[in-house]
Motif scaffolding. Structure first.
Motif, short mmCIF file in Angstrom:
data_model
loop_
_atom_site.label_atom_id
_atom_site.label_comp_id
_atom_site.label_asym_id
_atom_site.label_seq_id
_atom_site.Cartn_x
_atom_site.Cartn_y
_atom_site.Cartn_z
N ILE A 8 0.86 -1.18 0.00
CA ILE A 8 0.00 0.00 0.00
C ILE A 8 0.89 1.23 0.00
O ILE A 8 1.76 1.40 0.86
CB ILE A 8 -0.96 -0.01 1.20
N THR A 9 0.68 2.08 -1.01
CA THR A 9 1.51 3.26 -1.20
C THR A 9 0.62 4.49 -1.33
O THR A 9 -0.57 4.39 -1.58
CB THR A 9 2.40 3.12 -2.45
N SER A 10 1.23 5.66 -1.16
CA SER A 10 0.45 6.89 -1.23
C SER A 10 1.33 8.08 -1.56
O SER A 10 2.53 8.10 -1.24
CB SER A 10 -0.24 7.15 0.12
N ASP A 11 0.71 9.09 -2.16
CA ASP A 11 1.35 10.40 -2.25
C ASP A 11 1.57 10.91 -0.82
O ASP A 11 0.83 10.55 0.10
CB ASP A 11 0.44 11.41 -2.96
N SER A 12 2.55 11.79 -0.65
CA SER A 12 2.85 12.34 0.68
C SER A 12 1.72 13.20 1.22
O SER A 12 1.69 13.52 2.41
CB SER A 12 4.14 13.17 0.63
N THR A 13 0.76 13.56 0.38
CA THR A 13 -0.35 14.42 0.79
C THR A 13 -1.34 13.73 1.73
O THR A 13 -2.28 14.36 2.19
CB THR A 13 -1.12 14.90 -0.46
N CYS A 14 -1.13 12.45 2.04
CA CYS A 14 -2.03 11.74 2.96
C CYS A 14 -1.84 12.19 4.41
O CYS A 14 -2.70 11.91 5.26
CB CYS A 14 -1.89 10.24 2.84
N SER A 92 -6.74 14.20 -4.52
CA SER A 92 -7.82 14.38 -5.49
C SER A 92 -7.30 14.83 -6.85
O SER A 92 -6.47 15.73 -6.95
CB SER A 92 -8.82 15.42 -4.98
N SER A 93 -7.80 14.21 -7.89
CA SER A 93 -7.38 14.56 -9.25
C SER A 93 -7.78 15.99 -9.62
O SER A 93 -7.26 16.55 -10.58
CB SER A 93 -8.01 13.58 -10.25
N LYS A 94 -8.71 16.59 -8.86
CA LYS A 94 -9.12 17.96 -9.13
C LYS A 94 -8.24 18.96 -8.40
O LYS A 94 -8.42 20.17 -8.55
CB LYS A 94 -10.59 18.14 -8.76
N ALA A 95 -7.28 18.46 -7.62
CA ALA A 95 -6.36 19.33 -6.89
C ALA A 95 -4.93 19.23 -7.41
O ALA A 95 -4.10 20.08 -7.12
CB ALA A 95 -6.39 19.01 -5.40
N ALA A 121 -9.92 13.38 -2.19
CA ALA A 121 -9.70 14.04 -0.90
C ALA A 121 -8.27 14.56 -0.85
O ALA A 121 -7.52 14.49 -1.84
CB ALA A 121 -9.95 13.05 0.24
N LEU A 122 -7.91 15.09 0.29
CA LEU A 122 -6.54 15.51 0.54
C LEU A 122 -6.27 15.37 2.03
O LEU A 122 -7.18 15.13 2.82
CB LEU A 122 -6.26 16.93 0.04
N SER A 123 -5.01 15.51 2.38
CA SER A 123 -4.59 15.38 3.77
C SER A 123 -5.10 14.06 4.34
O SER A 123 -5.10 13.04 3.65
CB SER A 123 -5.05 16.59 4.59
N ILE A 268 2.93 20.28 1.54
CA ILE A 268 2.06 20.51 0.38
C ILE A 268 0.73 21.12 0.84
O ILE A 268 0.28 22.15 0.33
CB ILE A 268 1.79 19.20 -0.38
N ILE A 269 0.10 20.50 1.83
CA ILE A 269 -1.18 21.00 2.33
C ILE A 269 -1.01 22.35 3.00
O ILE A 269 -1.80 23.27 2.79
CB ILE A 269 -1.80 19.98 3.30
N THR A 270 0.05 22.48 3.82
CA THR A 270 0.30 23.74 4.52
C THR A 270 0.48 24.90 3.56
O THR A 270 0.02 26.01 3.84
CB THR A 270 1.56 23.59 5.40
N SER A 271 1.13 24.66 2.44
CA SER A 271 1.40 25.75 1.51
C SER A 271 0.13 26.31 0.88
O SER A 271 0.13 27.40 0.32
CB SER A 271 2.36 25.28 0.41
#
Length: 285
Positions: A8-14, A92-95, A121-123, A268-271
């Motif tokens: 199970i892998t993820s972008d760091s935005t999780c 999210s692909s829209k972000a 989603a994000l975060s 990423i989210i903080t920015s």
């Protein structure tokens, strides 16, 4: 070897904690943050405090970038070349363009080897789906069934937060000039929610952040009487300790989660949201 040969892998935005990543064997692919001419990897060599310092010094927000098609392909092949199956989670692909690149890389590798989830989603909204996949893997579910299950949960993830200021959203083009100055003058703190993968203002709270957080958590409890009790995230971007404790106390008072986990949003989210932003995130039923 990982159980069931599923990675199970993820972008760091999780925005999952280091302990959750380590304990569950989750592998993170970082997005990039550019401060001027320098490029950093989210969660590796840059922190939210670097973002705040950069903005204070320059008056401009950092730029962010998704991994490329080749980055994703190389990342996935680390596991598929060993005969393992990958389930990967994107912001999210829209972000971000992350999901498009990841999906293209998965297609290149071949059917049934990499399952790519657009989290919508994000975060830790994204993180909730990652953790659910880990739960299902531990129960012995196969990769396709895990993928189908989390795809069906995406619309049930409450991804919402309250920013202390709309400055970062305004500077990033996600908030109008009128909304920004109106919120600043009137001390308005909107609840930002995600619907179908996009952010939008759902409610407006007025007053100091502690008052707004009380109203926010109460409103969540009223709106979502039925929810997955496995876990809840209280996620924030370096918020004041008293605000974080208030949110956690109210979640314990109004909900019955098996665990309430505090996490700090990554760079990423903080920015995009700025300091003192706080969200209570969970899966509804």
């Amino acid at each position: 070897m990982m159980k069931n040969e599923i990675v199970i892998t993820s972008d760091s935005t999780c925005d999952l904690s280091e302990e959750q990543v380590r304990t569950n064997g989750i592998v993170i692919l970082p997005l990039s943050v550019m401060l001027g001419e320098k490029t950093y990897k989210d969660g590796i060599d840059i922190s939210p405090t670097d973002i705040f310092r950069y903005y204070d010094e320059t008056g401009t927000l950092p730029k962010t970038a998704a991994p490329s098609f080749s980055d994703y392909e190389e990342f996935f092949r680390r596991f598929t070349d060993e005969g393992k199956t990958v389930i990967h989670f994107n912001i999210s692909s829209k972000a971000s363009g992350s999901h498009g690149f990841a999906a293209a890389a998965a297609k290149e590798i071949g059917s049934g080897k990499v399952f790519v989830v657009d989290s919508l989603a994000l975060s830790t909204g994204q993180g909730l789906l990652v953790m659910k996949a880990c739960d299902l893997r531990a129960q012995g579910m196969d990769a396709k069934d895990i993928y189908d299950t989390v795809m069906g949960l995406r619309q049930k993830v409450n991804t919402s937060f309250i920013p202390d200021t709309l400055l970062y959203l305004y500077k990033g083009g996600r908030c109008s000039t009128l909304s920004y100055y109106g919120a600043k003058v009137l001390s308005i703190h909107p609840m930002i929610d995600m619907k179908d993968g996009q952010l939008y203002p759902k409610k407006k709270y007025v007053g100091k952040m502690n008052r707004c957080i009380r109203s926010y958590v109460r409103d969540l409890a009223e709106e979502y009487p039925h929810y997955d009790r496995t876990r809840c995230f209280v996620t924030h971007s370096m918020a004041d300790a008293e605000l974080v404790e208030l949110a956690k106390e109210m979640v314990h008072e109004l909900f019955s989660f098996d665990e309430v986990v505090e996490t700090v949003a990554g760079s990423i989210i903080t920015s995009h949201c700025g300091r003192n932003t706080l969200g209570v995130l969970f899966i509804s039923e």
